[in-house]
Design a protein around this motif. Structure first.
Motif, mmCIF file in Angstrom:
data_model
loop_
_atom_site.group_PDB
_atom_site.id
_atom_site.type_symbol
_atom_site.label_atom_id
_atom_site.label_comp_id
_atom_site.label_asym_id
_atom_site.label_seq_id
_atom_site.Cartn_x
_atom_site.Cartn_y
_atom_site.Cartn_z
ATOM 1 N N ASP A 1 0.852 -1.198 0.000
ATOM 2 C CA ASP A 1 0.000 0.000 0.000
ATOM 3 C C ASP A 1 0.881 1.240 0.000
ATOM 4 O O ASP A 1 1.598 1.513 0.964
ATOM 5 C CB ASP A 1 -0.893 -0.013 1.236
ATOM 6 C CG ASP A 1 -1.799 1.211 1.303
ATOM 7 O OD1 ASP A 1 -2.043 1.809 0.241
ATOM 8 O OD2 ASP A 1 -2.235 1.567 2.416
ATOM 9 N N ALA B 1 0.279 4.681 0.196
ATOM 10 C CA ALA B 1 -0.736 5.709 0.426
ATOM 11 C C ALA B 1 -0.269 7.097 0.018
ATOM 12 O O ALA B 1 -1.081 7.951 -0.349
ATOM 13 C CB ALA B 1 -1.136 5.710 1.904
ATOM 14 N N ASN C 1 -1.575 8.380 -6.101
ATOM 15 C CA ASN C 1 -2.703 8.096 -5.218
ATOM 16 C C ASN C 1 -3.233 9.334 -4.512
ATOM 17 O O ASN C 1 -4.112 9.226 -3.655
ATOM 18 C CB ASN C 1 -2.296 7.050 -4.177
ATOM 19 C CG ASN C 1 -2.003 5.704 -4.805
ATOM 20 O OD1 ASN C 1 -2.594 5.343 -5.824
ATOM 21 N ND2 ASN C 1 -1.071 4.959 -4.221
#
Length: 530
Positions: A171, A173, A178
């Motif tokens: 992930d 983030a 993103n």
């Protein structure tokens, strides 16, 4: 005789291992190489027990294996050098962190012992029987990264290329792809709180995908993210986790965040109703220094006003419970029409209790100095009580004597009322004591000893709150008031019995007693009359 700078190559190679402060630089070097090679996916496989690490990418591959083992010489193409100022092909940490390296790319393979490589033993680059069609694979043996599994997400949080770690997507983030980033003079910036006003000064700063500045503590869901322009910023060798001239660069970053908040707030001011804008964004306006945007708005933030809801005292062990934030800010018309009166006073100390009691008695709202811009329209309607002289005098003085407390030793004046004058205005107070110039003025409506809290904060030189001394002095003042006012025997006894709350003792219900004061060695004698 002449001297010149020379380099001891063997010593430089031997000592380079001590330049790295973070063992995870090994991973970040290989990820950086893959990104610069144009990779769109990277796979990392790590076996902590076997102490192996493999990094594979689908980039353009290695056109010259010698670049891997050439220190401090860039092996990247001209556009990459212009955009990122690379110091070289990031591979040196592998030589110090692993015992064996295997590199495969473009149908070629180099398999070598790192100790032999550092001794500058020639290494063979051989053709593979089955040539790989794309990318590069680096396989390391003897690496010590036992906690890589728990650190990989943090390490790759802002990395631009998708990564799989042991078969599972990481992930990312804070990756630029993103987030919704705004272009700024220093790079792409994501500000938290631009919609709901829940701003933060905590900022994660990334350079070429890796964090170079981070707050000590932060809420992950409430953090700004900044991806620096690699053409303007350079990370320090060899770990590349700190900015060169960090103190100066921090200032540039802070200026950028403040300017971006200015843009966001100006847009919100144009788009939202005034009441919504003020309610939602006042904390951000104040925190980022843009209070001037409120100067031409009639609506006021409630956060800049307090009402005095209790007895003001010097803070020691207290929490200013005598103040309460207003639920709804006063309107401009109420302020300009005089229905709501505002004042400002410095924190209560042993010299300004009279001003506080004046503000309390006249029902004024306290205005927070600095809560609005100095040119805001409300400033013209605030009464600055600290700039006005204060006078306190007793009305109908009854008794005067000294209080011998543990902590404070003021004079005490009992009177019918206390008149407080500030500037040209006066108010008579009958329900609470006031401390002024070393004297406690106690009107008829006051029986407690709370006034000692205006005389001192009961805090010693070590900032320790002396609660027991406060309790003792408060009780001593209450007892003194009681004794000085005791002129009627029956009223005096009623007052004392009321404090004992005798109704809480069932054994006493319905009983009658005969009390003689001063008739026994202990000061009194009690007999059952029934």
């Amino acid at each position: 005789m002449q001297i010149q700078v020379r380099i001891n190559e063997e010593g430089a190679l031997r000592n380079q291992r001590f330049a790295f402060t973070d063992r995870f630089t090994l991973v970040s070097e290989l990820l950086q190489n893959a990104r610069r090679a144009g990779a769109t996916s990277i796979a990392i496989d790590h076996d902590a027990d076997a102490r192996t690490l493999s990094v594979r990418d689908n980039g353009c591959g290695i056109d010259d294996f010698q670049k891997l083992l050439t220190f401090n010489e860039s092996g990247w193409d001209e556009p990459t050098c212009d955009a990122e100022t690379p110091f070289g092909v990031g591979f040196s940490k592998c030589l110090y962190a692993a015992s064996r390296c295997v590199v495969r790319s473009r149908g070629l393979c180099a398999d070598f012992d790192t100790a032999a490589a550092l001794a500058r033993t020639p290494i063979d680059v051989v053709d593979l029987a089955e040539a790989s069609t794309e990318g590069t694979e680096v396989e390391l043996h003897g690496v010590d990264l036992p906690d890589l599994t728990s650190r990989i997400a943090t390490l790759c949080a802002g990395f631009p290329v998708p990564i799989c770690f042991n078969g599972k997507a990481v992930d990312r983030a804070h990756a630029a792809s993103n987030l919704l980033l705004a272009d700024t003079p220093v790079g792409g910036l994501h500000l938290c709180g631009t919609r709901d006003g829940e701003h933060s000064h905590d900022t994660m700063v990334y350079l070429q995908g890796f964090c170079v500045l981070r707050p000590i503590y932060h809420r992950p869901e409430r953090v700004n993210v900044l991806h620096l322009d690699a053409r303007q910023f350079i990370a320090r060798l060899p770990d590349r986790d700190k900015l060169i001239d960090e103190d100066r660069q921090r200032k540039r970053i802070d200026v950028t965040l403040r300017a971006e908040w200015r843009r966001v707030l100006e847009d919100a001011k144009r788009a939202l109703p005034a009441a919504v804008f003020v309610d939602r964004f006042y904390p951000a306006l104040r925190a980022w220094g843009h209070l001037d945007l409120l100067n031409n708005i009639d609506v006021l933030p409630a956060a800049v006003f307090d009402e005095i809801c209790g007895y003001p005292y010097q803070e020691g062990g207290g929490d200013r419970d005598y103040l309460r934030s207003v639920a709804i800010a006063p309107t401009r018309s109420a302020i300009e029409g005089g229905a709501v009166r505002l004042c400002s006073i410095e924190a209560l100390d042993d010299s300004n209790a009279g001003r506080w009691m004046f503000a309390r008695a006249t029902g004024r709202l306290l205005f927070h100095l600095g809560g609005l811009h100095h040119e805001h329209w409300v400033q013209a309607h605030v009464r600055w009580l600290d700039d006005e002289p204060v006078e306190v005098e007793p009305l109908g003085e009854r008794f005067r004597c000294g209080l011998e407390g543990r902590w404070v030793w003021p004079d005490v004046v009992l009177c019918a009322a206390v008149r407080v004058g500030v500037g040209g205005d006066t108010v008579d107070i009958t329900d609470a004591g006031i401390h002024h110039d070393g004297v406690l003025y106690i009107p008829d409506g006051e029986w407690s000893g709370d006034a000692v809290r205006q005389a001192s904060n009961f805090t010693d030189e070590n900032e320790q709150f002396m609660e027991s001394d406060l309790d003792a002095d408060r009780e001593a003042l209450a007892d003194l008031i009681r004794r000085l006012r005791s002129v009627d025997p029956k009223d005096t006894l009623d007052s004392l019995l009321g404090e004992l709350k005798l109704e809480r003792y069932p054994v006493l219900h319905g009983r009658q007693f005969r009390l003689s004061v001063g008739a026994a060695p202990n000061g009194h004698a009690v007999e059952l009359a029934d």
